[in-house]
Scaffold this active site. Structure first.
Site, mmCIF file in Angstrom:
data_model
loop_
_atom_site.group_PDB
_atom_site.id
_atom_site.type_symbol
_atom_site.label_atom_id
_atom_site.label_comp_id
_atom_site.label_asym_id
_atom_site.label_seq_id
_atom_site.Cartn_x
_atom_site.Cartn_y
_atom_site.Cartn_z
ATOM 1 N N VAL A 1 0.800 -1.226 0.000
ATOM 2 C CA VAL A 1 0.000 0.000 0.000
ATOM 3 C C VAL A 1 0.831 1.273 0.000
ATOM 4 O O VAL A 1 0.281 2.372 -0.093
ATOM 5 C CB VAL A 1 -0.958 0.033 1.217
ATOM 6 C CG1 VAL A 1 -2.024 -1.042 1.079
ATOM 7 C CG2 VAL A 1 -0.197 -0.093 2.525
ATOM 8 N N TYR A 2 2.153 1.180 0.072
ATOM 9 C CA TYR A 2 2.968 2.380 0.074
ATOM 10 C C TYR A 2 2.875 3.091 -1.273
ATOM 11 O O TYR A 2 3.177 2.515 -2.317
ATOM 12 C CB TYR A 2 4.433 2.055 0.360
ATOM 13 C CG TYR A 2 4.732 1.637 1.780
ATOM 14 C CD1 TYR A 2 3.784 1.749 2.798
ATOM 15 C CD2 TYR A 2 5.985 1.136 2.128
ATOM 16 C CE1 TYR A 2 4.063 1.366 4.093
ATOM 17 C CE2 TYR A 2 6.284 0.752 3.428
ATOM 18 C CZ TYR A 2 5.315 0.870 4.404
ATOM 19 O OH TYR A 2 5.610 0.483 5.697
ATOM 20 N N SER A 3 2.405 4.324 -1.232
ATOM 21 C CA SER A 3 2.261 5.154 -2.447
ATOM 22 C C SER A 3 1.449 4.430 -3.512
ATOM 23 O O SER A 3 1.753 4.511 -4.710
ATOM 24 C CB SER A 3 3.640 5.549 -3.003
ATOM 25 O OG SER A 3 4.380 6.264 -2.051
ATOM 26 N N GLY B 1 1.304 1.401 -4.305
ATOM 27 C CA GLY B 1 2.050 0.375 -5.026
ATOM 28 C C GLY B 1 3.282 0.903 -5.728
ATOM 29 O O GLY B 1 4.124 0.126 -6.193
#
Length: 317
Positions: A52-54, A56
């Site tokens: 879920v960081y940025s 993907g």
């Protein structure tokens, strides 16, 4: 850089991890490349991301750099799953295995070295969640598994379930917030991790940036506390109690002739059970400060003083 075993496993990782939460948002691909180059040149191996960081993009950027900049075998690649893009927790077998496949696609890898449950999902039976970890290892999609943001009892329950039957995959790591400003995990989560043989991977080891001393006289315009998407994240550590701890860190740093960052990072790096603090920097210049801490071992007297000033208030149990 010194290498440490991750929990009671044979996996060796650098005693400093590179966090990539800002990659694709506050850190562009060129700056990410500069960070990774500096980290690898210093002997770093553990690189941590999440699906879920940025949205993907953190995984996509890391995947590109694994193809174009560094040898994949030089790194221990760690990612996470259990949070949907809308923020809902989902540690169902269906979601987890699909999320892992999507992470591997973004990373351009056949497997990751460490796959972590990002959060505890109370709506899904723990045995179902953990069965996804077993499947991921048996299928070759990950080599080791861990948890993140689990409380002490959640970690103990998961670790005990995995030990209860031969062939289940052991929990080898626990990624939790831990710093001089956040020592709550010492009450139950640290003892649970030590008992389970899970190595601690502290996130926000610099107290969300506050322990660098940058907020002593206000909020810099280019700091995370000034950014709309991070202001609420930093604010809890800008109170008087935290300021008192920061001043003690600054005093120790001045006495040793090093930066407050190095003092704060060295303190958490060498706590019982800690394997590798995960440092997320927005730039290579910020990361260089963390890399400089590798040569610092705090004198016992300073460590004791910092222990005392940041000691938690008594609570039960």
């Amino acid at each position: 850089m010194e290498q440490r075993h991750l929990g009671r496993s044979g996996l060796l990782v650098s005693r400093l991890g590179l966090g990539t939460m800002s990659w694709g948002q506050d850190t562009d691909p060129d700056e990410a490349a500069a960070q990774l180059s500096a980290f690898v040149d210093a002997g770093g191996t553990l690189v941590d991301t999440a699906d879920v960081y940025s949205g993907g993009d953190s995984e996509r950027i890391l995947g590109h750099l694994l193809r174009e900049l560094v040898d994949r075998d030089e790194l221990v690649v760690a990612t996470k799953a259990a949070i949907r893009p809308n923020g809902r927790y989902d540690a169902s077998r269906r979601h987890l295995l699909a999320a892992l496949d999507a992470s591997l696609d973004r990373l351009g890898l056949e497997y990751v070295d460490l796959w972590q449950l990002h959060v505890y999902d109370p709506a899904t039976p723990i045995e179902e969640t953990l069965s996804a970890l077993d499947e991921a290892v048996l299928s070759g999609r990950t080599r080791y598994v861990g948890v993140s943001n689990y409380s002490g009892w959640q970690l103990a329950k998961a670790a005990a379930w995995q030990r209860a039957w031969p062939g289940r995959t052991p929990i080898v790591s626990a990624q939790l917030e831990y710093s001089l400003l956040s020592r709550d995990i010492e009450r139950e989560a640290v003892p649970a991790a030590l008992d389970a043989g899970a190595g601690l991977l502290p996130w926000s080891p610099l107290g969300r940036g506050v322990l660098t001393g940058k907020y002593r006289t206000g909020i810099p315009a280019d700091s995370r506390a000034a950014a709309p998407h991070f202001a609420d994240f930093v604010q809890p550590y800008l109170d008087e109690e935290c300021a008192r701890i920061v001043e003690s860190v600054v005093t120790a740093a001045e006495g040793l002739g090093v930066s407050p960052l190095s003092v704060a990072l060295s303190w958490v790096r060498d706590r019982p059970g800690v394997v590798a603090p995960v440092v997320g920097a927005r730039s290579a210049s910020q990361l260089s400060g963390a890399l400089e801490s590798e040569d610092l071992a705090l004198p016992a007297s300073i460590r004791a003083a910092l222990d005392d000033v940041s000691d938690m208030s008594v609570s039960h149990p």
